[in-house]
Design an enzyme around this catalytic site. Sequence first.
Site, PDB file in Angstrom:
ATOM      1  N   TRP A  49      -2.902   3.425  -5.654  1.00  0.00           N
ATOM      2  CA  TRP A  49      -4.398   4.065  -5.971  1.00  0.00           C
ATOM      3  C   TRP A  49      -4.025   4.881  -7.434  1.00  0.00           C
ATOM      4  O   TRP A  49      -4.803   5.850  -7.519  1.00  0.00           O
ATOM      5  CB  TRP A  49      -4.409   5.104  -4.982  1.00  0.00           C
ATOM      6  CG  TRP A  49      -4.222   4.494  -3.553  1.00  0.00           C
ATOM      7  CD1 TRP A  49      -4.619   3.391  -3.226  1.00  0.00           C
ATOM      8  CD2 TRP A  49      -3.702   5.267  -2.419  1.00  0.00           C
ATOM      9  NE1 TRP A  49      -4.292   3.150  -1.896  1.00  0.00           N
ATOM     10  CE2 TRP A  49      -3.912   4.228  -1.240  1.00  0.00           C
ATOM     11  CE3 TRP A  49      -3.232   6.416  -2.322  1.00  0.00           C
ATOM     12  CZ2 TRP A  49      -3.149   4.625  -0.151  1.00  0.00           C
ATOM     13  CZ3 TRP A  49      -2.623   6.650  -1.029  1.00  0.00           C
ATOM     14  CH2 TRP A  49      -2.810   6.032   0.090  1.00  0.00           C
ATOM     15  N   GLY A  50      -3.233   4.436  -8.273  1.00  0.00           N
ATOM     16  CA  GLY A  50      -3.210   5.003  -9.454  1.00  0.00           C
ATOM     17  C   GLY A  50      -2.269   6.305  -9.543  1.00  0.00           C
ATOM     18  O   GLY A  50      -2.284   6.976 -10.734  1.00  0.00           O
ATOM     19  N   ASP A  70      -9.835   3.631  -3.776  1.00  0.00           N
ATOM     20  CA  ASP A  70     -10.867   2.649  -3.374  1.00  0.00           C
ATOM     21  C   ASP A  70     -12.178   2.467  -3.976  1.00  0.00           C
ATOM     22  O   ASP A  70     -12.783   3.532  -3.928  1.00  0.00           O
ATOM     23  CB  ASP A  70     -10.766   2.627  -1.874  1.00  0.00           C
ATOM     24  CG  ASP A  70      -9.505   2.000  -1.219  1.00  0.00           C
ATOM     25  OD1 ASP A  70      -8.345   2.230  -1.741  1.00  0.00           O
ATOM     26  OD2 ASP A  70      -9.518   1.995   0.001  1.00  0.00           O
ATOM     27  N   ASP A 117       0.775  -1.154   0.056  1.00  0.00           N
ATOM     28  CA  ASP A 117      -0.189   0.117  -0.281  1.00  0.00           C
ATOM     29  C   ASP A 117       0.887   1.052   0.018  1.00  0.00           C
ATOM     30  O   ASP A 117       2.093   1.100  -0.044  1.00  0.00           O
ATOM     31  CB  ASP A 117      -0.827   0.057   1.206  1.00  0.00           C
ATOM     32  CG  ASP A 117      -2.303   0.352   1.019  1.00  0.00           C
ATOM     33  OD1 ASP A 117      -2.462   1.412   0.049  1.00  0.00           O
ATOM     34  OD2 ASP A 117      -3.158   0.249   1.759  1.00  0.00           O
TER      35      ASP A 117
HETATM   36  C1  GLA Z   1      -6.047   1.577   1.317  1.00  0.00           C
HETATM   37  C2  GLA Z   1      -6.132   0.442   0.033  1.00  0.00           C
HETATM   38  C3  GLA Z   1      -7.334  -0.275   0.514  1.00  0.00           C
HETATM   39  C4  GLA Z   1      -7.013  -1.284   1.847  1.00  0.00           C
HETATM   40  C5  GLA Z   1      -6.871  -0.044   3.034  1.00  0.00           C
HETATM   41  C6  GLA Z   1      -6.597  -0.801   4.279  1.00  0.00           C
HETATM   42  O1  GLA Z   1      -7.055   2.230   1.306  1.00  0.00           O
HETATM   43  O2  GLA Z   1      -6.231   1.191  -1.041  1.00  0.00           O
HETATM   44  O3  GLA Z   1      -7.755  -1.282  -0.445  1.00  0.00           O
HETATM   45  O4  GLA Z   1      -6.013  -2.127   1.546  1.00  0.00           O
HETATM   46  O5  GLA Z   1      -5.928   0.904   2.479  1.00  0.00           O
HETATM   47  O6  GLA Z   1      -5.973   0.069   5.458  1.00  0.00           O
END
Ligand code: GLA
Length: 394
Positions: free
Chosen positions: A189-190, A210, A151
């Site tokens: 996230w792109g 997300d 992440d």
């Molecule tokens: C981010 C990711 C999610 C998830 C959360 C967990 O938002 O994009 O998919 O893994 O963190 O905290």
Amino acid sequence: MALVVVVALVVSRPTTSHPAPAADGLGATPPMGWNSWNHFGCDVDAELVERTADAMAANGMQRLGYTAVNVDDCWMAPQRDPRTGELVPDPVKFPQGMAAVADYLHARGFTLGIYEDSGTETCAGFPGSLGHERLDARTFARWGVDTLKYDNCNHGGLTSTSQYIARYRAMSDALRATGRPIFLAICGWGVNHPWTWARGIGQSWRTTHDIKDSYASMLAIFRQNVQLAAYAGPGGWNDPDMLEIGNGGMTPTEQRTEFTLWAAMAAPLIAGADLRTLNPDDLAIYSNAEAIAIDQDARGAQAVPVSQNGTPAGTGGLWVLSKPLADGSRAVVLFNSTDSPQTMSTTASAIGLRGATFGIRDVWTGTEASNSGAISAELAPHEAAFLRITAQTP
Ligand code: GLA
């Protein structure tokens, strides 16, 4: 949804090319499985992970290819081991540790996915891997981890493209150095266009923020991800985030549309629902073997948006997508994203097929037609037709 055959056209179009596969064999097809986050958030433990795998074995999903069982954020204790510096599983949630969970899954034909972060802390505030990549990769390999979702929270201002690449490459190199093949799912996230640099670092890259359990969110994510077909292929996939089917925020039609679009886009098919209590209708969506076969097709092409009579693809909310398949046929989607019923159409030539007659198979109804022409479908609001078109005579 009714199929109407209109007219024959016999013009050929070039087909999409896609990048070469990775040498390590990871991610030859998009991953399939389950992830805890969207339904359970921080409420994860060994019991949930193992009962979810049991459910996937019992309900037939495992046999269809859903074998990745991925625990997301909040599996850790709040501190590293003060003596070794290693990450520690939460002793209440995972009382036997992570290797025991991996053993349970491996013994039943599943793989274990785990979650970490390329910053100082995960999004939920647990210890991050920045500066600890080698140690953490070795820990994951020792436990028998097969997938790492990595992440992007708390990155301490390392925000330029080259800093993103460095953060993700550090973990990629560390995983490779362990000698255990571990699928790296890049979750940035792109931001900074990972599709342009992530191939060879990880095997998938999130292309968007997300997903939420709503049609509006699913549609917005589709509209971003559908533009990125050129970057997907064996060894590296655009990841538009999890499937929300079974979480209750979309109608049955909208859920079927999500599965159709994700399969056409060769997206990871990762269920984000409670698979222990899935109702039969939602299970049937996840279990459409023909849709899965299109997602998993060996050619590994992501569907391209097809323009219609000179208007750009998606104009007026009407999307035609075409995905070339390994056997020379095409998967075709006619997607009415609007709030009113629509009749949509395309032609064999527009989707890149040449021939005089074509077989048209509806992936959702199983209806077969054989004819020589364009295809049209009457679609309810938010509905997508999913068709497999095969040239039968040259
Ligand atoms: C981010 C990711 C999610 C998830 C959360 C967990 O938002 O994009 O998919 O893994 O963190 O905290």
